[in-house]
Design a protein around this motif. Structure first.
Motif, PDB file in Angstrom:
ATOM      1  N   ASN A   1     -35.328 -33.172  14.892  1.00 43.43           N
ATOM      2  CA  ASN A   1     -35.581 -31.769  14.565  1.00 43.43           C
ATOM      3  C   ASN A   1     -34.799 -30.829  15.477  1.00 43.43           C
ATOM      4  O   ASN A   1     -34.319 -31.209  16.538  1.00 43.43           O
ATOM      5  CB  ASN A   1     -37.081 -31.456  14.661  1.00 43.43           C
ATOM      6  CG  ASN A   1     -37.623 -31.685  16.047  1.00 43.43           C
ATOM      7  OD1 ASN A   1     -37.278 -32.666  16.691  1.00 43.43           O
ATOM      8  ND2 ASN A   1     -38.461 -30.788  16.508  1.00 43.43           N
ATOM      9  N   THR A   2     -34.686 -29.582  15.039  1.00 42.61           N
ATOM     10  CA  THR A   2     -34.023 -28.546  15.820  1.00 42.61           C
ATOM     11  C   THR A   2     -34.981 -28.035  16.891  1.00 42.61           C
ATOM     12  O   THR A   2     -36.172 -27.847  16.630  1.00 42.61           O
ATOM     13  CB  THR A   2     -33.573 -27.405  14.895  1.00 42.61           C
ATOM     14  OG1 THR A   2     -32.582 -27.914  13.997  1.00 42.61           O
ATOM     15  CG2 THR A   2     -32.996 -26.252  15.678  1.00 42.61           C
ATOM     16  N   ARG A   3     -34.459 -27.755  18.103  1.00 42.35           N
ATOM     17  CA  ARG A   3     -35.310 -27.339  19.214  1.00 42.35           C
ATOM     18  C   ARG A   3     -34.701 -26.123  19.898  1.00 42.35           C
ATOM     19  O   ARG A   3     -33.470 -26.027  20.033  1.00 42.35           O
ATOM     20  CB  ARG A   3     -35.491 -28.473  20.230  1.00 42.35           C
ATOM     21  CG  ARG A   3     -36.129 -29.719  19.643  1.00 42.35           C
ATOM     22  CD  ARG A   3     -36.192 -30.856  20.651  1.00 42.35           C
ATOM     23  NE  ARG A   3     -34.884 -31.277  21.131  1.00 42.35           N
ATOM     24  CZ  ARG A   3     -34.054 -32.059  20.450  1.00 42.35           C
ATOM     25  NH1 ARG A   3     -34.403 -32.490  19.251  1.00 42.35           N
ATOM     26  NH2 ARG A   3     -32.883 -32.411  20.962  1.00 42.35           N
ATOM     27  N   VAL A   4     -35.548 -25.215  20.347  1.00 37.75           N
ATOM     28  CA  VAL A   4     -35.113 -24.046  21.107  1.00 37.75           C
ATOM     29  C   VAL A   4     -35.879 -24.042  22.423  1.00 37.75           C
ATOM     30  O   VAL A   4     -37.103 -24.207  22.433  1.00 37.75           O
ATOM     31  CB  VAL A   4     -35.382 -22.735  20.341  1.00 37.75           C
ATOM     32  CG1 VAL A   4     -34.906 -21.531  21.153  1.00 37.75           C
ATOM     33  CG2 VAL A   4     -34.686 -22.752  18.983  1.00 37.75           C
ATOM     34  N   VAL A   5     -35.170 -23.856  23.537  1.00 40.15           N
ATOM     35  CA  VAL A   5     -35.818 -23.801  24.852  1.00 40.15           C
ATOM     36  C   VAL A   5     -35.276 -22.588  25.602  1.00 40.15           C
ATOM     37  O   VAL A   5     -34.145 -22.136  25.366  1.00 40.15           O
ATOM     38  CB  VAL A   5     -35.574 -25.084  25.679  1.00 40.15           C
ATOM     39  CG1 VAL A   5     -36.205 -26.281  24.997  1.00 40.15           C
ATOM     40  CG2 VAL A   5     -34.083 -25.314  25.902  1.00 40.15           C
ATOM     41  N   LEU A   6     -36.075 -22.060  26.512  1.00 31.87           N
ATOM     42  CA  LEU A   6     -35.661 -20.940  27.345  1.00 31.87           C
ATOM     43  C   LEU A   6     -34.944 -21.436  28.591  1.00 31.87           C
ATOM     44  O   LEU A   6     -35.196 -22.563  29.061  1.00 31.87           O
ATOM     45  CB  LEU A   6     -36.883 -20.104  27.758  1.00 31.87           C
ATOM     46  CG  LEU A   6     -37.652 -19.388  26.653  1.00 31.87           C
ATOM     47  CD1 LEU A   6     -38.874 -18.696  27.237  1.00 31.87           C
ATOM     48  CD2 LEU A   6     -36.766 -18.391  25.929  1.00 31.87           C
ATOM     49  N   ASP A   7     -34.093 -20.598  29.118  1.00 28.17           N
ATOM     50  CA  ASP A   7     -33.436 -20.895  30.380  1.00 28.17           C
ATOM     51  C   ASP A   7     -34.489 -20.985  31.491  1.00 28.17           C
ATOM     52  O   ASP A   7     -35.496 -20.278  31.469  1.00 28.17           O
ATOM     53  CB  ASP A   7     -32.412 -19.800  30.693  1.00 28.17           C
ATOM     54  CG  ASP A   7     -31.515 -20.176  31.857  1.00 28.17           C
ATOM     55  OD1 ASP A   7     -31.953 -19.980  32.999  1.00 28.17           O
ATOM     56  OD2 ASP A   7     -30.404 -20.655  31.619  1.00 28.17           O
ATOM     57  N   SER A   8     -34.253 -21.854  32.454  1.00 27.15           N
ATOM     58  CA  SER A   8     -35.227 -22.060  33.532  1.00 27.15           C
ATOM     59  C   SER A   8     -35.468 -20.792  34.346  1.00 27.15           C
ATOM     60  O   SER A   8     -36.514 -20.635  34.977  1.00 27.15           O
ATOM     61  CB  SER A   8     -34.743 -23.176  34.465  1.00 27.15           C
ATOM     62  OG  SER A   8     -33.465 -22.861  35.007  1.00 27.15           O
ATOM     63  N   ALA A   9     -34.511 -19.858  34.317  1.00 22.31           N
ATOM     64  CA  ALA A   9     -34.682 -18.606  35.063  1.00 22.31           C
ATOM     65  C   ALA A   9     -35.626 -17.639  34.360  1.00 22.31           C
ATOM     66  O   ALA A   9     -36.107 -16.678  34.968  1.00 22.31           O
ATOM     67  CB  ALA A   9     -33.320 -17.939  35.270  1.00 22.31           C
ATOM     68  N   ILE A  10     -35.880 -17.881  33.088  1.00 21.70           N
ATOM     69  CA  ILE A  10     -36.788 -17.023  32.322  1.00 21.70           C
ATOM     70  C   ILE A  10     -38.207 -17.513  32.529  1.00 21.70           C
ATOM     71  O   ILE A  10     -38.540 -18.655  32.175  1.00 21.70           O
ATOM     72  CB  ILE A  10     -36.431 -17.033  30.822  1.00 21.70           C
ATOM     73  CG1 ILE A  10     -34.977 -16.605  30.610  1.00 21.70           C
ATOM     74  CG2 ILE A  10     -37.375 -16.144  30.043  1.00 21.70           C
ATOM     75  CD1 ILE A  10     -34.688 -15.194  31.029  1.00 21.70           C
TER      76      ILE A  10
ATOM     77  N   THR B   1     -44.132 -13.738  31.771  1.00 21.02           N
ATOM     78  CA  THR B   1     -45.080 -13.350  32.818  1.00 21.02           C
ATOM     79  C   THR B   1     -44.725 -12.004  33.423  1.00 21.02           C
ATOM     80  O   THR B   1     -45.521 -11.418  34.148  1.00 21.02           O
ATOM     81  CB  THR B   1     -45.111 -14.413  33.929  1.00 21.02           C
ATOM     82  OG1 THR B   1     -43.782 -14.579  34.453  1.00 21.02           O
ATOM     83  CG2 THR B   1     -45.603 -15.752  33.376  1.00 21.02           C
ATOM     84  N   ALA B   2     -43.516 -11.504  33.132  1.00 23.73           N
ATOM     85  CA  ALA B   2     -43.070 -10.199  33.625  1.00 23.73           C
ATOM     86  C   ALA B   2     -42.044  -9.642  32.642  1.00 23.73           C
ATOM     87  O   ALA B   2     -41.362 -10.402  31.955  1.00 23.73           O
ATOM     88  CB  ALA B   2     -42.465 -10.326  35.022  1.00 23.73           C
ATOM     89  N   PRO B   3     -41.911  -8.317  32.545  1.00 19.72           N
ATOM     90  CA  PRO B   3     -40.948  -7.725  31.613  1.00 19.72           C
ATOM     91  C   PRO B   3     -39.517  -8.180  31.911  1.00 19.72           C
ATOM     92  O   PRO B   3     -39.164  -8.485  33.051  1.00 19.72           O
ATOM     93  CB  PRO B   3     -41.110  -6.217  31.845  1.00 19.72           C
ATOM     94  CG  PRO B   3     -42.479  -6.063  32.422  1.00 19.72           C
ATOM     95  CD  PRO B   3     -42.709  -7.287  33.241  1.00 19.72           C
ATOM     96  N   ALA B   4     -38.661  -8.214  30.870  1.00 26.22           N
ATOM     97  CA  ALA B   4     -37.275  -8.633  31.022  1.00 26.22           C
ATOM     98  C   ALA B   4     -36.376  -7.775  30.143  1.00 26.22           C
ATOM     99  O   ALA B   4     -36.818  -7.274  29.107  1.00 26.22           O
ATOM    100  CB  ALA B   4     -37.116 -10.106  30.651  1.00 26.22           C
ATOM    101  N   ASP B   5     -35.132  -7.607  30.578  1.00 23.04           N
ATOM    102  CA  ASP B   5     -34.191  -6.835  29.777  1.00 23.04           C
ATOM    103  C   ASP B   5     -33.184  -7.720  29.053  1.00 23.04           C
ATOM    104  O   ASP B   5     -32.337  -7.242  28.312  1.00 23.04           O
ATOM    105  CB  ASP B   5     -33.445  -5.816  30.645  1.00 23.04           C
ATOM    106  CG  ASP B   5     -32.760  -6.471  31.838  1.00 23.04           C
ATOM    107  OD1 ASP B   5     -32.753  -7.722  31.915  1.00 23.04           O
ATOM    108  OD2 ASP B   5     -32.229  -5.738  32.686  1.00 23.04           O
TER     109      ASP B   5
ATOM    110  N   GLY C   1     -41.470 -17.755  31.356  1.00 20.21           N
ATOM    111  CA  GLY C   1     -42.300 -17.568  30.176  1.00 20.21           C
ATOM    112  C   GLY C   1     -42.261 -18.803  29.301  1.00 20.21           C
ATOM    113  O   GLY C   1     -41.679 -19.835  29.662  1.00 20.21           O
ATOM    114  N   THR C   2     -42.906 -18.709  28.141  1.00 19.57           N
ATOM    115  CA  THR C   2     -42.988 -19.839  27.218  1.00 19.57           C
ATOM    116  C   THR C   2     -42.712 -19.370  25.795  1.00 19.57           C
ATOM    117  O   THR C   2     -42.884 -18.197  25.459  1.00 19.57           O
ATOM    118  CB  THR C   2     -44.384 -20.495  27.257  1.00 19.57           C
ATOM    119  OG1 THR C   2     -45.373 -19.504  26.939  1.00 19.57           O
ATOM    120  CG2 THR C   2     -44.679 -21.094  28.618  1.00 19.57           C
TER     121      THR C   2
END
Length: 669
Positions: A67-76, A117-121, A78-79
């Motif tokens: 299946n296709t998977r999407v993950v966030l960068d470790s610096a982000i 967990t915190a705002p991001a731009d 959040g989940t």
């Protein structure tokens, strides 16, 4: 299988020449955008253009598939709480993998729901996707880093969330409806004793304390504006504290409905004279002490005094309006409170402009008490609806259709007797003669009672069908018996159209539901898997009916459109039908519970599973929703059929015929 794939994928990657960077030779070209939902919630949009002849695997196949998977960068920090897909989802048996696979061709849009967990731009991450072209597998990985847009970007979320939520909860039409209903509620509040008696006193106060008529008019307008600000700010607080989604869930929440039942019951008894509901007198005294100030601040506190003192009369009306306003998303409470306060404020301005009208107002008391008692009877009837919502959702079977109708018949009969002076409460004035106004209202009330009586034997009562418990709860239903007889004479009363032979499958899992609300179809299924099996056995298309126990529009559509003989005949003979209740509270076994890929919530009961099915596969989250599918669960038409206020039977018949034609076309291939 999982271990086999883990060995095969590196081989496929080696032969396919997988690269980490996206370039023009890739089988899928991606475009990335991101938007801010609120300070901690974001959406990432991934729009993919798929090379001709290439199949892109879905994100919904599970860990045991490619299946296709999407993950966030470790610096982000959040989940990812869920992924919504938009596009034409296909499925087939893949011999190379010896399993069923789901895939897209030509194009796809993914909406990735992110909670931080915190705002991001900006948001960064990567998508790992798997494709098949002929017999050649490939695994690709593309990184992304995109700035967060202030406004929603176009993409899958617009289709999956915005279109349906906006259509049913926050469209211009529904907001206008909320405004009009709330505006009308404000005028009803005007004729309650608490508010009505204050109109001449308040306006006279303004005209006398002002040196000129112009100053008096200006003060009256400031007073009216203050009323609007106070009530609208109340709507703003409700929106911020509870949120639109929390208010929207009140419709089927057991605890919330029981609270509303008790509150409306108390309001009803208060209106009928059992006791008075009021806020502590100290609150009113504090605000009243500020009203002597000569500035605009003093006028504002006078408006606040009106809001507090009149609470015992406006509270029940506001309670009803807030439930309605909850249907309007974030803007609903604001629009509702503005409409209510605008109607409440208008008379203060008009009477200040035309002081001579004050002499034409009737005195408080007498007929105003009659208005209050009438509202009490109406509150009592509405309270039963909230108890009925809980009763149906949890299958208590305490308030079936006959008992509900019997109670309403009794309530409105007593109201009619009150209006003609045959019933009197302790705080009522004598009624020496019957006025024309009372007579007209009494005629309307007794007509409504006569209209409800046939419902005791199963009459559909289309005008109020949305408020009544479902027909399946009625012990004796002559109307349903006549429909079943008609179906038998036509020779089609079987399994939602399934043939009455050895291949026919009867529904087993009724999840506590006694009868279906689909008229003219004997065996309606309540479980998706069973319905698919029945459709395959009968070789007929499956009509999915996403509905709800507490869904008012569902009952209206069933009585106005689905009860048409033309519609019943087609559903009975040419389809297998499944009613999937999205507010069914029956718990799932532990091994069937899961986390939704749509929004990341835990699915623990039957209703949540049905709602997740509707949202994930059909990009819809409102009811009623009718969507015909083939034997593989693929929709037969481009768009489902939701609630139609026009109640166009011919349009729905054409919709069914189009689905039948498409099913026949697919089965002949």
């Amino acid at each position: 299988m999982k271990h086999l794939l883990s060995l095969l994928i590196p081989v496929f990657m080696l032969f396919a020449g997988v690269a980490n960077a996206q370039d023009s030779t890739k089988p899928v070209q991606w475009k990335f955008t991101a938007e801010k939902v609120n300070d901690l919630e974001y959406n990432v949009h991934l729009k993919g253009t798929i090379e001709k002849g290439v199949q892109l695997y879905s994100t919904t196949m599970g860990d045991d598939q490619v299946n296709t998977r999407v993950v966030l960068d470790s610096a982000i920090k959040g989940t990812i709480t869920g992924i919504t897909e938009a596009g034409k989802l296909e499925s087939k048996k893949e011999p190379l993998l010896d399993s069923d696979v789901k895939y897209f061709e030509n194009e796809v849009e993914l909406l990735v729901h992110v909670k931080l967990t915190a705002p991001a731009d900006k948001l960064a991450g990567k998508i790992t996707y798997n494709t098949l072209k002929g017999e050649e597998f490939a695994t690709e990985e593309v990184s992304f880093s995109v700035p967060v847009a202030a406004t929603p970007a176009a993409g899958a979320g617009d289709k999956a969330a915005a279109s349906d939520v906006a259509e049913d909860d926050a469209s211009n039409k529904s907001l206008w409806w909320i405004f009009i209903a709330s505006f009308g509620g404000g005028f009803i509040a005007l004729i309650t004793p608490c508010v009505f008696s204050m109109i001449p006193i308040t306006v006279s106060f303004f005209t006398k304390r002002s040196g000129t008529r112009a100053a008096g008019i200006k003060n009256a307008f400031v007073y009216s504006l203050s009323i609007i600000i106070i009530y609208t700010f109340l709507g703003f607080l409700i929106t911020k504290i509870f949120g639109a989604s929390a208010l929207n869930s009140l419709a089927s929440n057991g605890i919330a409905n029981m609270i509303f039942f008790v509150i409306f019951l108390l309001f009803a008894f208060s209106f009928l004279g059992a006791f008075e509901i009021s806020l502590p007198s100290s609150w009113a005294n504090v605000s009243d002490s500020k009203a002597g100030m000569g500035s605009f601040v003093g006028i504002f506190f006078m408006a606040l005094t009106l809001a507090i003192v009149s609470f015992s009369c406006t509270g029940p009306i506001l309670g009803n309006l807030l439930v309605l306003a909850a249907k309007g998303g974030n803007a609903g409470p604001l629009v509702g409170m503005f409409g209510f306060s605008l109607a409440l404020a208008i008379p203060f301005s008009l009477f200040a402009l035309f002081p001579s009208l004050l002499n034409k107002i009737g005195k408080s008391g007498g007929w105003l008490n009659a208005v209050k008692v009438t509202l009490g009877f109406l509150e009592l009837a509405l309270a039963l609806k909230f108890f009925s919502n809980v009763d149906m959702a949890y299958h208590w079977n305490l308030l079936d259709r006959e008992i509900f109708l019997a109670l309403w018949i009794a309530i409105f009969t007593l109201l009619g007797l009150y209006l003609i002076g045959k019933l009197k409460f302790s705080h009522d004035s004598d009624v020496p003669f019957l006025t024309v106004t009372r007579l007209c209202f009494a005629i309307v009330t007794f007509t409504f009672v006569v209209y409800m009586v046939p419902g005791m034997w199963g009459a559909p009562l289309k005008g109020i069908s949305g408020f009544l418990p479902h027909e399946g709860s009625q012990d004796f239903n002559l109307n349903r018996s006549l429909i079943d007889i008609q179906a038998s004479l036509e020779g089609g009363a079987g399994g939602g159209g399934a043939k009455s032979d050895a291949t026919a499958i009867k529904p087993k899992k009724l999840v506590g539901i006694l009868h279906s609300e689909i008229p003219g179809v004997e065996n309606v299924f309540f479980d998706y898997d069973e319905a698919i099996a029945a459709a395959k056995a009968a070789n007929k298309p499956l009509m999915l009916d996403f509905t709800g126990h507490t869904c008012v529009n569902c009952r209206k559509f069933e009585k106005s459109v689905l009860s048409s003989p033309k519609v019943m005949k087609i559903l009975r003979n040419d389809f297998v039908v499944a009613s999937l209740y999205t507010d069914e509270k029956t718990s799932l076994p532990d091994n069937e519970k899961f986390v939704s890929k749509f929004d990341g919530t835990k699915v623990t009961n039957v209703g949540q599973r049905n709602l997740d099915l509707e949202a994930t596969h059909f990009n819809r989250n409102s009811q009623p929703y009718y969507i015909p599918v083939d034997l593989d669960g693929k929709q037969l038409v481009n768009k489902g059929y939701g609630y139609d206020p026009k109640e166009d039977v011919d349009a729905f018949v054409k919709y069914l015929e189009d689905a039948k034609a498409e099913f026949e076309k697919r089965t002949k291939k």
